[in-house]
Design an enzyme around this catalytic site. Structure first.
Site, mmCIF file in Angstrom:
data_model
loop_
_atom_site.group_PDB
_atom_site.id
_atom_site.type_symbol
_atom_site.label_atom_id
_atom_site.label_comp_id
_atom_site.label_asym_id
_atom_site.label_seq_id
_atom_site.Cartn_x
_atom_site.Cartn_y
_atom_site.Cartn_z
ATOM 1 N N ASP A 483 0.837 -1.207 0.000
ATOM 2 C CA ASP A 483 0.000 0.000 0.000
ATOM 3 C C ASP A 483 0.871 1.256 0.000
ATOM 4 O O ASP A 483 0.543 2.253 -0.623
ATOM 5 C CB ASP A 483 -0.961 0.009 1.190
ATOM 6 C CG ASP A 483 -0.257 -0.039 2.537
ATOM 7 O OD1 ASP A 483 0.911 -0.485 2.598
ATOM 8 O OD2 ASP A 483 -0.869 0.366 3.538
ATOM 9 N N ARG A 487 5.551 4.418 5.958
ATOM 10 C CA ARG A 487 5.154 4.394 7.370
ATOM 11 C C ARG A 487 5.197 2.962 7.912
ATOM 12 O O ARG A 487 5.613 2.035 7.198
ATOM 13 C CB ARG A 487 3.763 4.998 7.526
ATOM 14 C CG ARG A 487 2.660 4.170 6.915
ATOM 15 C CD ARG A 487 1.310 4.862 7.083
ATOM 16 N NE ARG A 487 0.247 4.106 6.464
ATOM 17 C CZ ARG A 487 -0.767 4.647 5.824
ATOM 18 N NH1 ARG A 487 -0.871 5.953 5.685
ATOM 19 N NH2 ARG A 487 -1.721 3.876 5.314
ATOM 20 N N ASP A 488 4.723 2.779 9.131
ATOM 21 C CA ASP A 488 4.813 1.446 9.739
ATOM 22 C C ASP A 488 3.666 0.558 9.262
ATOM 23 O O ASP A 488 2.895 0.039 10.067
ATOM 24 C CB ASP A 488 4.799 1.575 11.271
ATOM 25 C CG ASP A 488 3.551 2.294 11.771
ATOM 26 O OD1 ASP A 488 2.724 2.718 10.923
ATOM 27 O OD2 ASP A 488 3.391 2.435 12.998
ATOM 28 N N GLU A 489 3.568 0.415 7.952
ATOM 29 C CA GLU A 489 2.510 -0.417 7.378
ATOM 30 C C GLU A 489 3.089 -1.275 6.238
ATOM 31 O O GLU A 489 3.396 -2.416 6.440
ATOM 32 C CB GLU A 489 1.350 0.462 6.914
ATOM 33 C CG GLU A 489 0.128 -0.358 6.510
ATOM 34 C CD GLU A 489 -1.159 0.441 6.513
ATOM 35 O OE1 GLU A 489 -1.145 1.631 6.816
ATOM 36 O OE2 GLU A 489 -2.197 -0.175 6.190
ATOM 37 N N ASP A 496 -6.431 -2.146 -2.886
ATOM 38 C CA ASP A 496 -5.721 -1.057 -3.563
ATOM 39 C C ASP A 496 -5.396 -1.387 -5.013
ATOM 40 O O ASP A 496 -5.038 -0.523 -5.795
ATOM 41 C CB ASP A 496 -4.399 -0.761 -2.828
ATOM 42 C CG ASP A 496 -4.612 -0.338 -1.383
ATOM 43 O OD1 ASP A 496 -5.643 -0.712 -0.811
ATOM 44 O OD2 ASP A 496 -3.755 0.365 -0.828
ATOM 45 N N TRP A 539 -0.175 -8.660 8.645
ATOM 46 C CA TRP A 539 -1.371 -8.221 9.366
ATOM 47 C C TRP A 539 -2.469 -9.157 8.878
ATOM 48 O O TRP A 539 -2.631 -9.303 7.672
ATOM 49 C CB TRP A 539 -1.798 -6.813 8.939
ATOM 50 C CG TRP A 539 -1.078 -5.699 9.577
ATOM 51 C CD1 TRP A 539 -0.041 -5.768 10.454
ATOM 52 C CD2 TRP A 539 -1.342 -4.309 9.381
ATOM 53 N NE1 TRP A 539 0.377 -4.510 10.794
ATOM 54 C CE2 TRP A 539 -0.412 -3.599 10.146
ATOM 55 C CE3 TRP A 539 -2.266 -3.592 8.622
ATOM 56 C CZ2 TRP A 539 -0.379 -2.207 10.201
ATOM 57 C CZ3 TRP A 539 -2.234 -2.217 8.658
ATOM 58 C CH2 TRP A 539 -1.310 -1.524 9.445
ATOM 59 N N GLU A 765 -2.236 9.140 -0.797
ATOM 60 C CA GLU A 765 -3.269 8.245 -0.266
ATOM 61 C C GLU A 765 -4.624 8.945 -0.212
ATOM 62 O O GLU A 765 -5.666 8.310 -0.348
ATOM 63 C CB GLU A 765 -2.863 7.805 1.153
ATOM 64 C CG GLU A 765 -3.861 6.899 1.832
ATOM 65 C CD GLU A 765 -3.357 6.384 3.166
ATOM 66 O OE1 GLU A 765 -2.455 7.036 3.754
ATOM 67 O OE2 GLU A 765 -3.847 5.344 3.626
ATOM 68 N N HIS A 781 0.866 6.238 -2.344
ATOM 69 C CA HIS A 781 -0.116 5.158 -2.393
ATOM 70 C C HIS A 781 -0.590 5.106 -3.839
ATOM 71 O O HIS A 781 -0.703 6.141 -4.471
ATOM 72 C CB HIS A 781 -1.318 5.553 -1.545
ATOM 73 C CG HIS A 781 -1.492 4.747 -0.301
ATOM 74 N ND1 HIS A 781 -0.614 4.811 0.739
ATOM 75 C CD2 HIS A 781 -2.482 3.898 0.090
ATOM 76 C CE1 HIS A 781 -1.062 4.028 1.717
ATOM 77 N NE2 HIS A 781 -2.200 3.457 1.338
#
Ligand code: BGC
Length: 907
Positions: A483, A487-489, A496, A539, A765, A781
């Site tokens: 995505d 960041r922390d993702e 998407d 996740w 995003e 994104h």
């Protein structure tokens, strides 16, 4: 005897006919050039035909597979001789010889007969991997390190592993099979093996583990050798304990198979005789937080023979990961491009902020000098605050910081190994003097794949948006589509990519990456059929949603449509059926799906600071979203059933589609207002595009879309992630290409042009990414691209295919010369070869250069003045060998054979 004679005739004719200008290029196995380490029972062969002649079609092929190059040279296919096959097929031809052996290299070539002559391809090879679990004699090894910390932000140091060995004679062949989890770098005799970074590909290690294979014949030498491997954490060792799946601490499996000139075999395997240390220069490493490197801890010669490793520990056997070990069939990540920084400023004494001029994904390579023990800190971010310092609020908990400690020996060159950053700006501290930009380079990292498309128009806003898409898409390939990269993702969110994957496939050859991702998705399927909205499930998000999981199906469809490969459809058909049944039986009531997780995600909100709209008039009913998607998926399943040999299922899917459509219209259509649900653009455009609107209402439903878009949204983007996947094509198909063009060239909110005009060099995003709450505003994104890229290539540029065609075998060239657009110049490299379309409007003329690759045909839609084809125009096209077929609206339709053409018609 007869057959032999006939073959001989075929071969000798070929020699003559090659002169006629036919070339067979790019022989590939499983779409890879000379791959080593293939583990599928039936590899598939593909090639391209290139010629400067027009009208070249394949009429037959003849594949030879030999056990040695020498035999192949003599035209002996001792492993498989396909015989002469009368066929136009030039992609994905199944190997049909005897069983292939583990580790064996096979040589092959193809002779192609066309209507214009014959030619041989160059000879190529592929090598089988370790096909049977018993072929593996290596053991998984590793060792815990007392300072490792998983709590909070993971702090786990890189492991260095080594082993001296000797080759007892001259080396004929050496092959390394390796899987280092989470990530590895391998060396033999001090030389880095391969150019892969962040390898192997990330998977759900409970189900699947990928190994890589390298031909290391030139690295292993007779006598003393050493193998060294560094292990990083990647996605195997959790980045955030408790929040992200954790599989274990870094561990290695390596097997080096050596064949000596005398025929003897030697196998060097990872086992407890290897030495290990966590006390090397690469310290804590983590994809979110960065990497720490202490050059004082370098161990010169550690990966060469004879290094004194007495201070190292003994490696320990560790349990194998649960997942099935198999060869990685998609190329690894590598450094694909370089960016030179554009400026550097001293913000306050000793604090420098450097601008790369582009939001990029990868890392920095430094050439620096310093005093032993001095520390450099590089902190990465996408944007700056007003005072010129980094804006890090949108990175959430990701520390995005690399550190380098000098050894103090002249010029030191460094780049990290086990992290990556999404950044445009870097705050640099620890430098004694202002760093010179000359000595810094941005390395752009993503999966190794060809750039297949190029597109330019007469409009600068659009060109910037296109460039931003290009950077955004490649920045979000990380062995899976992610995505975001900063960041922390950084997760493989399915939704998407629903339609985005199709647009992406024009720009990049993402075939094998997506094929791998579809496997990841099936790996994570639950017994009841449920799939996660994120895959691999670092996740895990099992929400029984429909709109996000739909990408599994549209991804498989994309691979078939764009690359002509039905393999993934066949592979996943049964699992897809399970999911469809689960949604029908457990989540639906009377053919209406009852759940939806995300709505029309990121609908442009009414006020600048909002992430999601709160206005009920902008929010589309979730059941409408999931039910219309379910209907669309029934259609895909019907297609997939036919393609995968489940012809008996076709009727079942069609029947389910019909029932779903009926229930959908009963529930959501208002005949009085001639709109769906609360009349959002998304509520109307989904049934319109999916073919659910009763014929007599289509025009009125479309009119609602136009009114909403031009009225309330003042010709801007009028839908969220779900609607925007259909918006450009929906408007254009229904006669409002002009409105699509206005939206796309807007520079005001909400639009892609607004992002570019406000400094974006990728895609945001959020439509209001410059003003919204930082908790969800990544600057990179790709989900909001919707169908923009598909539309640009297949509508504006006009590179599409006819109904039912796959892999661009039957091309449809149909440009949309909307008002305000003067030219489009585009190229797309299909599996048959390059397709080009370059059109321009010039005082009363439509000039068009186009290229149709060999072994394909095209229907060419030529726009003509007032829908009338005048005689002069017609004869000029016919002179180019175009065969007139019909008039279709504003187009005259001609058929063309392969070749390069220029037409000029009155317009
Ligand atoms: C991700 C999106 C994703 C969404 C769904 C976000 O955090 O960045 O790309 O699709 O969540 O909930």
């Amino acid at each position: 005897m007869k057959l032999k004679l006939c073959l001989l005739a075929f071969f000798s004719m070929a020699v003559q006919m090659t002169m006629a200008g036919i070339k067979v290029t790019g022989p590939k196995v499983e779409m890879l050039t000379n791959p080593v380490g293939i583990d599928c029972e039936t590899p598939r062969f593909s090639w391209e035909i290139v010629s400067s002649q027009k009208n070249v079609m394949q009429t037959a092929y003849h594949i030879l597979v030999a056990s040695s190059e020498a035999l192949l040279k003599k035209n002996v296919g001792d492993v498989w001789d396909s015989g002469v096959k009368t066929s136009e097929v030039s992609n994905y031809i199944d190997f049909a010889g005897a069983n292939l052996a583990s580790q064996k290299r096979y040589f092959w070539k193809v002779q192609v007969k066309t209507n214009r002559g014959m030619a041989w391809s160059a000879s190529a090879f592929w090598e089988m991997g370790l096909l049977n679990p018993s072929d593996w004699t290596a053991q998984w090894i590793g060792r815990n390190n007392p300072s490792d910390q998983l709590k909070d932000h993971t702090k786990v140091r890189a492991r260095y592993l080594r082993k001296d060995f000797s080759a007892t004679g001259a080396v004929k062949k050496a092959t390394l099979y390796i899987c280092g989890l989470g990530l590895y770098e391998a060396y033999i005799n001090g030389q880095r093996i391969g150019k892969q970074e962040l390898a192997p590909g990330p998977t759900d290690y409970n189900f699947s583990v990928k190994y890589n294979t390298f031909d290391v014949t030139s690295q292993v030498k007779q006598g003393h050798n050493a193998i060294g491997v560094i292990l990083g954490n990647g996605r195997f060792t959790t980045m955030r304990e408790g929040n992200i799946l954790h599989f274990g601490m870094p561990q290695l499996l390596a097997q080096l198979e050596i064949t000596l000139a005398n025929g003897q075999k030697q196998v060097i395997t990872s086992d407890p005789t290897w030495k290990i240390t966590a006390d090397g220069p690469i310290g804590n490493n983590n994809e979110y937080d960065g990497e720490a490197y202490d050059a004082r801890k370098e161990m010169p010669g550690w990966n060469e023979n004879g290094f004194n490793d007495a201070a190292w520990q003994q490696a320990e056997p560790v349990a194998a990961p649960k997942g099935k070990l198999s060869a990685q069939m998609n190329p690894n990540i590598t450094i694909m491009d370089q960016v030179k920084p554009v400026s550097i400023k001293e913000l306050k004494p000793g604090v420098y902020v450097m601008d790369m001029g582009q939001n990029m994904v990868g890392w920095l390579r430094l050439k620096v000098k310093g005093t032993k023990g001095d520390e450099l800190k590089l902190h990465f971010a996408e944007t700056l605050q007003k005072d010129g310092s980094l804006y890090t609020a949108n990175l959430r908990s990701a520390e995005t910081t690399d550190t380098y400690i000098f050894k103090g020996e002249g010029t030191e060159i460094w780049e990290p190994s086990f992290t990556y950053h999404g950044f445009r700006y870097v705050e640099m501290t620890g430098f004694k003097t202002k760093p010179s930009l000359e000595d810094i380079e941005g390395e752009v990292l993503y999966d190794e794949m060809a750039t297949t498309g190029d597109l330019e128009t007469s409009n600068v806003v659009f060109n910037q948006v296109y460039k931003n898409s290009f950077w955004g898409i490649r920045g979000n390939y990380r062995g899976m589509p992610t995505d975001c990269p900063q960041r922390d993702e950084r997760m493989g969110w399915l939704g998407d990519r629903g339609v985005g994957c199709l647009g992406e496939s024009y720009i990049f050859n993402n075939h094998l990456l997506y094929a791998k991702w579809l496997d990841d998705i099936e790996d994570d399927q639950k017994a009841d059929g449920e799939i996660s909205d994120v895959s691999p499930i670092y996740w895990s998000v099992y929400a029984d949603d429909v709109t996000w999981p739909a990408a599994w199906f549209t991804g498989a469809n994309m691979i078939y449509d764009q690359f002509g490969d039905k393999g993934p459809i066949i592979k996943h058909y049964a699992a897809m059926t399970r999911w469809m049944n689960h949604i029908k039986n457990d989540i639906s009531k009377d053919y209406i799906v009852q759940k939806d997780q995300y709505g029309d995600w990121c609908m442009p909100p009414e006020s600048p600071e909002l992430i999601h709209s709160k206005d009920p008039a902008r929010i589309t009913d979730g059941k409408l979203l999931s039910t219309s998607f379910y209907y669309m998926l029934c259609g895909l399943m019907s297609k997939f059933a036919a393609l995968s040999g489940h012809t008996n299922d076709v009727g079942m899917w069609n029947d389910l589609a019909a029932k779903t459509k009926e229930a959908f219209n009963q529930n959501f259509f208002h005949a009085d207002a001639q709109c769906y649900s609360n009349n959002t653009v998304t509520a109307n455009i989904l049934p319109l595009r999916f073919g659910m609107v009763p014929e007599q209402y289509r025009a009125a439903v479309f009119q609602n879309i136009v009114e909403k878009t031009t009225g309330e949204f003042k010709s801007h983007v009028s839908a969220g992630l779900i609607g925007v996947q259909q918006l450009m094509r929906g408007l254009t198909d229904n006669g409002r290409g002009d409105l699509a063009w206005t939206i796309v060239t807007n520079k005001t909110y909400p639009s892609w042009g607004y992002m570019a005009d406000h400094g974006a060099t990728t895609i945001w995003e959020l439509w209001n990414g410059d003003t919204a709450d930082p908790s969800m505003n990544s600057g990179n994104h790709v989900m909001l691209l919707g169908d923009l890229v598909v539309w640009a290539y297949s509508y504006l540029g006009g590179i599409a295919q006819t109904e039912g065609s796959a892999g661009f075998k039957q091309i449809k060239l149909k440009p949309w010369p909307v008002d305000g657009l003067d030219f489009v110049k585009t190229k797309y490299r299909s599996i048959y070869g390059q397709i080009e379309s370059h059109w321009q409007k010039q005082t009363g003329k439509f000039l068009w250069d186009f290229v149709i690759p060999c072994n394909t045909t095209a229907q060419v839609y030529i726009p003509v003045k007032n829908g009338q084809l005048d005689d002069a125009s017609r004869s000029s096209v016919e002179k180019q060998n175009g065969k007139f077929q019909k008039m279709d609206g504003d187009y005259a339709v001609f058929t063309f054979a392969s070749g390069r053409y220029h037409v000029a018609v009155n317009y």
